[in-house]
Design a protein around this motif. Structure first.
Motif, mmCIF file in Angstrom:
data_model
loop_
_atom_site.group_PDB
_atom_site.id
_atom_site.type_symbol
_atom_site.label_atom_id
_atom_site.label_comp_id
_atom_site.label_asym_id
_atom_site.label_seq_id
_atom_site.Cartn_x
_atom_site.Cartn_y
_atom_site.Cartn_z
ATOM 1 N N HIS A 112 -76.973 27.512 -13.836
ATOM 2 C CA HIS A 112 -75.878 27.304 -12.882
ATOM 3 C C HIS A 112 -74.920 26.177 -13.325
ATOM 4 C CE1 HIS A 112 -74.018 27.371 -8.892
ATOM 5 N NE2 HIS A 112 -74.068 26.056 -8.910
ATOM 6 N N HIS A 116 -70.867 26.241 -14.031
ATOM 7 C CA HIS A 116 -69.781 25.351 -13.585
ATOM 8 C C HIS A 116 -68.933 24.898 -14.771
ATOM 9 C CE1 HIS A 116 -70.137 24.982 -9.312
ATOM 10 N NE2 HIS A 116 -71.422 24.671 -9.357
ATOM 11 N N SER A 144 -71.339 18.336 -8.239
ATOM 12 C CA SER A 144 -71.548 19.403 -7.258
ATOM 13 C C SER A 144 -72.389 18.881 -6.099
ATOM 14 C CB SER A 144 -72.229 20.590 -7.939
ATOM 15 O OG SER A 144 -73.557 20.260 -8.247
ATOM 16 N N ASP A 323 -69.113 27.502 -5.906
ATOM 17 C CA ASP A 323 -69.960 28.511 -6.533
ATOM 18 C C ASP A 323 -69.306 29.895 -6.510
ATOM 19 O OD1 ASP A 323 -71.694 26.484 -6.918
ATOM 20 O OD2 ASP A 323 -73.113 27.095 -5.367
HETATM 21 ZN ZN ZN Z 1 -72.664 24.942 -7.815
#
Ligand code: ZN
Ligand code: KG4
Length: 357
Positions: A112, A116, A144, A323
């Motif tokens: 993840h 980003h 984040s 996201d």
């Molecule tokens: Zn995120």
């Protein structure tokens, strides 16, 4: 040419997209669950996982239809395998496995945080003709709800960690402070909104900057809490806030004081993040900066980073900061180029870190 389906379900947004060559958005959708979680004051993991189950297949169908792409035309199916909430991750990974198996397409597991980072490699819809993806090496600040990391990206998939948070993440600090100020969830956009009317110099809060390119947001969060408690005492109110970060009692903060607290807090966060980034650029002789993650949507952070950085700064368009499936498809493109294809035994990893050296 590569055509990749990206699936993101690590937290409370279901994101699905098709991206061409890691750069061109062909179709994308995000289903936010913010309304569902608001009454809990944060993400309720079980509710999040169940909602992904409801949302994901219709969303994938819509994206495939909009792109006019049958599953068999895809070059790979990329999915977030961590970090994140385990129940939420499992929904995306199992759906991706099912689709990849049925269509006999390669399955790619994406980190993840790398997703980003790659949001900066996606061509913004309104990009000028001379737009180009960031040059490498570049310094990357990931900010984040779950992470705050400063890394040098030396090449695709190659990261050197300079520092990061020692406690809370930057977005988490926004969310907790917003809760104390009674601004609700999600906290980042709420703080930014009220801070626009506030005086950032009224309250003096500590910088989150720590030695060695590290950060600590816990002390800053507590400083805001202490200030609010003092205002409560002055108003003759007790809420039990001494023990927990609960919302301030109604009527204690007038609109201007709330705005000043939010602006002073936001300024301390932005100052700490920009100070560390600028120092890292100078210390390591780096010629480019990328900022990414939900907090990269913060307008003050975007403005200050661009104003103070001695080198060019890339920040994704606002809709790619939070996201989404686009960033997962983009990261999947580069993983596929490295031959990084997952087996059917790929598992989720809730605490997966960035592969740094
Ligand atoms: Zn995120
Ligand atoms: O990247 P993201 O969507 O999810 C994680 O990977 O954690 O980031 C969500 C975080 C939340 O903490 C939210 O409050 C914060 O990003 N955020 C903001 C803004 N928009 C979202 N923080 C500050 N200013 C904003 N405008």
């Amino acid at each position: 040419m590569s055509l990749i389906l990206g699936i993101e379900t690590s937290c409370d947004e279901t994101g699905v997209a098709i991206v061409r060559d890691g750069e061109h958005i062909v179709a994308h959708r995000v289903a936010s669950q913010a309304d569902l979680h608001r009454k809990y004051g944060g993400v309720f993991p079980e509710v999040a996982a169940r909602q992904h189950v409801v949302t994901i297949l219709p969303l994938i169908r819509e994206v495939l239809e909009e792109a006019g792409t049958p599953l068999n035309d895809l070059d790979a199916i990329a999915v977030t395998r961590g970090p994140g909430l385990v129940g939420s991750l499992l929904v995306g990974v199992n759906v991706a496995k099912g689709l990849a198996w049925a269509s006999q397409r390669p399955l790619v597991g994406v980190n993840h945080l790398e997703g980003h980072i790659y949001s900066n490699w996606v061509r913004p819809p309104d990009a000028p003709a001379d737009w180009s993806p960031p040059p490498l090496p570049t310094l990357v600040l990931i900010v984040s709800g779950g992470h705050t990391e400063l890394v040098i990206m030396e090449d695709h998939g190659m990261y050197r960690r300079l520092g990061g948070t020692l406690d809370d993440a930057a977005g988490e600090a926004f969310d907790k402070v917003a809760r104390v100020l009674g601004l609700g969830y999600p906290g980042g956009p709420a703080i930014q909104r009220v801070a626009q009317q506030g005086d950032p110099t009224r309250f003096s809060f500590p910088s989150p900057r720590q030695p060695g390119f590290n950060f600590s947001f816990s002390g800053l969060k507590t400083a805001v809490l202490r200030q609010v408690q003092a205002l409560e005492r002055a108003a003759g109110v007790t809420t039990g806030m001494e023990r927990k970060m609960i919302p301030v009692a109604e009527g204690v903060l007038d609109e201007q004081t709330t705005a000043d607290l939010a602006a002073s807090f936001q300024e301390a966060v932005v100052r700490g993040l920009v100070d560390a980034t600028v120092e890292a650029v100078e210390a390591h002789g780096i010629s480019h900066v990328c900022v990414c993650g939900g907090v990269a949507a913060n307008l003050r952070l975007r403005e200050e980073m661009k104003r103070r950085s001695p080198v060019p700064v890339s920040v994704p368009p606002l809709f790619l900061c939070l996201d989404n499936g686009v960033m997962i498809a983009a990261a999947g493109h580069y993983a596929l180029q490295r031959g990084d294809v997952a087996g059917w035994d790929m598992d989720v990893d809730a605490s997966l870190g960035l592969p740094t050296r």
